[in-house]
Design an enzyme around this catalytic site. Sequence first.
Site, PDB file in Angstrom:
ATOM      1  N   LEU A  73      96.716 101.617  84.964  1.00  0.00           N
ATOM      2  CA  LEU A  73      95.550 101.818  85.845  1.00  0.00           C
ATOM      3  C   LEU A  73      95.569 103.128  86.619  1.00  0.00           C
ATOM      4  O   LEU A  73      95.288 103.154  87.820  1.00  0.00           O
ATOM      5  CB  LEU A  73      95.412 100.634  86.822  1.00  0.00           C
ATOM      6  CG  LEU A  73      94.981  99.309  86.209  1.00  0.00           C
ATOM      7  CD1 LEU A  73      95.057  98.195  87.261  1.00  0.00           C
ATOM      8  CD2 LEU A  73      93.565  99.391  85.654  1.00  0.00           C
ATOM      9  N   ASN A 128      88.514  93.204  86.147  1.00  0.00           N
ATOM     10  CA  ASN A 128      89.732  93.166  85.338  1.00  0.00           C
ATOM     11  C   ASN A 128      90.764  92.266  86.025  1.00  0.00           C
ATOM     12  O   ASN A 128      91.378  92.661  87.003  1.00  0.00           O
ATOM     13  CB  ASN A 128      90.253  94.601  85.176  1.00  0.00           C
ATOM     14  CG  ASN A 128      91.511  94.678  84.342  1.00  0.00           C
ATOM     15  OD1 ASN A 128      91.956  93.674  83.772  1.00  0.00           O
ATOM     16  ND2 ASN A 128      92.089  95.858  84.257  1.00  0.00           N
ATOM     17  N   CYS A 131      95.025  93.104  83.408  1.00  0.00           N
ATOM     18  CA  CYS A 131      95.824  94.263  83.021  1.00  0.00           C
ATOM     19  C   CYS A 131      97.291  93.871  82.905  1.00  0.00           C
ATOM     20  O   CYS A 131      97.886  93.414  83.881  1.00  0.00           O
ATOM     21  CB  CYS A 131      95.679  95.409  84.017  1.00  0.00           C
ATOM     22  SG  CYS A 131      96.675  96.833  83.538  1.00  0.00           S
ATOM     23  N   LYS A 166      86.930  89.897  83.062  1.00  0.00           N
ATOM     24  CA  LYS A 166      87.648  90.350  81.860  1.00  0.00           C
ATOM     25  C   LYS A 166      88.973  89.619  81.749  1.00  0.00           C
ATOM     26  O   LYS A 166      89.839  89.723  82.622  1.00  0.00           O
ATOM     27  CB  LYS A 166      87.861  91.859  81.888  1.00  0.00           C
ATOM     28  CG  LYS A 166      88.505  92.376  80.599  1.00  0.00           C
ATOM     29  CD  LYS A 166      88.365  93.865  80.457  1.00  0.00           C
ATOM     30  CE  LYS A 166      89.137  94.371  79.230  1.00  0.00           C
ATOM     31  NZ  LYS A 166      89.049  95.831  79.096  1.00  0.00           N
ATOM     32  N   GLY A 245      90.007  95.355  68.927  1.00  0.00           N
ATOM     33  CA  GLY A 245      90.164  95.919  67.594  1.00  0.00           C
ATOM     34  C   GLY A 245      88.894  96.265  66.853  1.00  0.00           C
ATOM     35  O   GLY A 245      88.938  96.608  65.673  1.00  0.00           O
TER      36      GLY A 245
END
Lengths: 303, 245
Positions: A73, A128, A131, A166, A245
């Site tokens: 981050l 988020n 992470c 997320k 991906g």
Amino acid sequence: MVDLSVTLSNVKLDNPIIPASGTFGYGMEFKDFYDINILGSFSMKGTTKEERFGNPTPRIAECTAGLINSVGLQNPGIDFVVEKQFPLMKKYFNKPIIANISGFSIDEYKYCAEKVDKEEQVGIIEINISCPNVHNGGMSFGTEAKSAMEVTKAVKSVTTKPVYMKLTPNVTNIVDIAKACEDGGADGISMINTLLGMRIDLKTRKPIIANKMGGFSGPAIFPVALRMVYQVYEAVKIPIIGMGGISTAKDVIEMMLAGATAVEVGSANLKNPYVCKEIIEALPSEMEKYKIDSLKEIIGKAH
Amino acid sequence: MYKKNKYTVRSNKQIANLVYEMVLEGDTSYITKPGQFINIEIDKFYLRRPISICTYDESTITIIYKVVGEGTEVLSNLKEGTILDILTGLGNGFDTRRSKERPLLIGGGVGTPPMYGLCKALIKEGKKPVVVLGFNSKSDVFYEKEFKDLGVEVYISTVDGSYGTKGFVTDIIRTLNGYDFYYTCGPMNMLKAVYELIETSGELSLEERMGCGIGACMGCTINTKNGPRRVCYNGPVFKKEELVW
């Protein structure tokens, strides 16, 4: 004419292609190479209350069909981003952006959310809680249903903008976390963040990444991401931004069939800076090939 | 400004122990300064391989690289005619305007190649560069003749003393004087030794493990006196005065 448009909460996107947070900075590094206004939106670099240098280097390790990153981050802090970066961003991007924010406490999440809530250019706030590269926060909020819900509620209490949580795949059951976010008032789910991974250098016999482990992303994780989006789609009613991906127009269609309303493209930007443009250009012919008139119509059609 | 394009391998030959010289043909219009690098996609590998530019002209780019892993191993086996997908125009490069009459150029191992293009550019500006190159051993030495053919003073050191001065580039630099600025590229410990030894201002080209090479992933960040900087995007060339060791 095929229809690429989709809608995330109240935000209408021309197409579902969104560069993922952490692979597109604040758009600056890409704006000179193609007109980034062709994108559906973009998710800005994950930003925290305080400025962060991030983790020691090496932060990158290559893998088969992907890479591990341990950036941690790195960002200039939310105040700087709102005061300096946002005005610049307005000059080269005229669509709503996704503001990706992160924190080490509920209060930090709230602080950042309040800041971006006031910004006209922010269409969606992406929280988020996943992470894998920072301690005492980040992912720890996203690994338990209770704390995921607490963050959701706290952020929702300070903003009227759509809030997308997320999620991390590094959990026993991602469906429980997604449901907790929905119950906490989340407007949508972004998934998945990277998978915790590592590589060891055979010459030094030590981990390649200075922080030993990092987040694994790239085409290798696509089937995992697809499976998780499929599972969460069955359990929640709120929209999902699918990621993990995605590298081609085919991947986009597959992810949408699994249940994603839009997609984020991450690692592929690092290999080919033009990949989002190429995907957007390839989508119409790919849709025709599979007899899709409108992308909206295929969301979750694999169920 | 970078650009992605296709390039054709025109030659690829070994010039020293594990060191290869490759000439690529294609668009070079995005390369603006010596010290910039290119990022090469290699079949079956996810990330590109960043390699510094040795020299270039209207239609060719010459790179020199060392086989250090599987990616560069594949690169070393590529045949003439192979088409490669490459990003060019990456990195900031050296600022030739900062030096005066007699700049010192210091290359260590495969940090030598960008010094060659830089040397040519400085000569074009009417300057008289002095070149110091350091290698481990005689079998590692390359481009001595190429530099001499440019008509500049060239000094070489090897760690084991099998060629040139025994020791490090700093052992040669201590004997030199009259230079007004330095440019260097090489291993970090050499850069640090040069940084500590030389009092004049200079520019140092750093190396760090990169993800994207275009400033997007923040993988190659270093700390500087001006805050965090990305080696691929704000560098790889940094002013001496910016660096923190």
